[in-house]
Scaffold this motif. Structure first.
Motif, PDB file in Angstrom:
ATOM      1  N   UNK A   1       0.678  -1.079   0.141  1.00 23.20           N
ATOM      2  CA  UNK A   1       0.158   0.458   0.258  1.00 23.20           C
ATOM      3  C   UNK A   1       0.844   1.383  -0.105  1.00 23.20           C
ATOM      4  N   UNK A   2       0.593   2.291  -0.798  1.00 22.36           N
ATOM      5  CA  UNK A   2       1.331   3.601  -0.823  1.00 22.36           C
ATOM      6  C   UNK A   2       0.497   4.930  -0.971  1.00 22.36           C
TER       7      UNK A   2
ATOM      8  N   UNK B   1      -0.067   0.230  -5.186  1.00 23.44           N
ATOM      9  CA  UNK B   1      -1.440   0.509  -5.203  1.00 23.44           C
ATOM     10  C   UNK B   1      -1.109   1.355  -4.736  1.00 23.44           C
ATOM     11  N   UNK B   2      -1.940   2.630  -4.846  1.00 31.95           N
ATOM     12  CA  UNK B   2      -1.347   3.612  -4.535  1.00 31.95           C
ATOM     13  C   UNK B   2      -2.969   5.500  -4.269  1.00 31.95           C
TER      14      UNK B   2
ATOM     15  N   UNK C   1       0.143   3.577   8.911  1.00 33.80           N
ATOM     16  CA  UNK C   1      -0.968   3.168   7.454  1.00 33.80           C
ATOM     17  C   UNK C   1      -0.414   2.655   5.921  1.00 33.80           C
ATOM     18  N   UNK C   2       0.332   2.342   5.705  1.00 30.93           N
ATOM     19  CA  UNK C   2       1.271   2.388   4.540  1.00 30.93           C
ATOM     20  C   UNK C   2       3.152   1.889   4.624  1.00 30.93           C
ATOM     21  N   UNK C   3       3.033   0.179   3.335  1.00 35.06           N
ATOM     22  CA  UNK C   3       3.642   0.004   2.977  1.00 35.06           C
ATOM     23  C   UNK C   3       4.981   0.998   2.078  1.00 35.06           C
TER      24      UNK C   3
ATOM     25  N   UNK D   1       3.352   7.613   9.178  1.00 33.61           N
ATOM     26  CA  UNK D   1       2.383   6.884   8.707  1.00 33.61           C
ATOM     27  C   UNK D   1       2.697   5.801   8.090  1.00 33.61           C
ATOM     28  N   UNK D   2       3.814   5.489   7.493  1.00 36.65           N
ATOM     29  CA  UNK D   2       4.734   4.359   7.337  1.00 36.65           C
ATOM     30  C   UNK D   2       4.571   3.210   8.250  1.00 36.65           C
ATOM     31  N   UNK D   3       4.544   2.388   7.802  1.00 36.05           N
ATOM     32  CA  UNK D   3       4.069   0.815   8.630  1.00 36.05           C
ATOM     33  C   UNK D   3       5.600   0.229   8.948  1.00 36.05           C
ATOM     34  N   UNK D   4       5.554  -0.039   9.759  1.00 32.98           N
ATOM     35  CA  UNK D   4       7.645  -1.115  10.031  1.00 32.98           C
ATOM     36  C   UNK D   4       7.752  -1.304   9.423  1.00 32.98           C
TER      37      UNK D   4
END
Length: 202
Positions: A42-43, A63-64, A101-103, A129-132
């Protein structure tokens, strides 16, 4: 976001969108994303403007959704790409976007429109907001010596890259370079970092 800059984008959104789409393809950005982003992840494109990069991301395995502070530019994006997702969000707070929230998070040449006091909080929030173990791509147009405002009224802050680096102390650096953009022809600084994974966090 600088109010005069935002007003300029809202007032002349159609002109800016036309100009951006007429620029050469940002092949250097695309190559960097393809090299470092998590494919299929997710982007988010923060400061997506008229949606050019959101369209490329979705067409190339990332997917963005696009976010922007300018309702005028968002209207242009939705008109050009009606099948893609766009929403309003403004740095530094990015209200409405959850943490982790996002990769992948892309923020291409946006933070220089913030006052220097807002740049640190904006960088922290972008990483938030970036996922671990996810990836943040962050770039800005380089302005030397002092802040400027261009003929359209857009504000460009002059700041050292160290101001950004200090907000990313735990990230794994993948890229840290100053280059000339293949699309705009302007000097930019870009950083790509990996957020620590859960096993590395308190």
């Amino acid at each position: 976001m600088d109010r005069q800059t935002l007003a300029a984008y809202d007032h002349d959104a159609a002109t800016f969108a036309k100009d951006w789409h007429a620029q050469p393809a940002p092949v250097d950005l695309q190559e960097t994303v393809a090299r470092f982003f998590i494919r299929g992840g997710t982007t988010a494109d923060i400061g997506c403007g008229c949606g050019r990069e959101v369209a490329w991301l979705n067409a190339n395995g990332f997917p963005a959704v696009g976010f922007d502070a300018s309702d005028g530019l968002l209207a242009e994006a939705r008109a050009r790409y009606p099948n893609l997702n766009f929403a309003h969000a403004e740095l530094p707070k990015l209200q409405g976007i959850a943490a982790d929230a996002y990769d992948n998070v892309l923020c291409e040449t946006v933070i220089m429109h913030l006052g220097c006091a807002q740049i640190g909080p904006a960088v922290r929030r972008l990483l938030d907001i970036v996922k671990p173990s996810g990836v943040l791509y962050l770039s800005w147009r380089v302005t030397d010596k002092c802040d400027i405002r261009d003929g359209d009224g857009r504000f460009y802050a002059a700041f050292d890259a160290a101001l950004v680096r200090t907000e990313l102390p735990d990230g794994t650096p993948f890229l840290d370079e100053e280059v000339v953009s293949a699309s705009s022809g302007k000097k930019i600084h870009r950083l790509v970092v990996k957020k620590p994974g859960l096993q590395n966090r308190d």
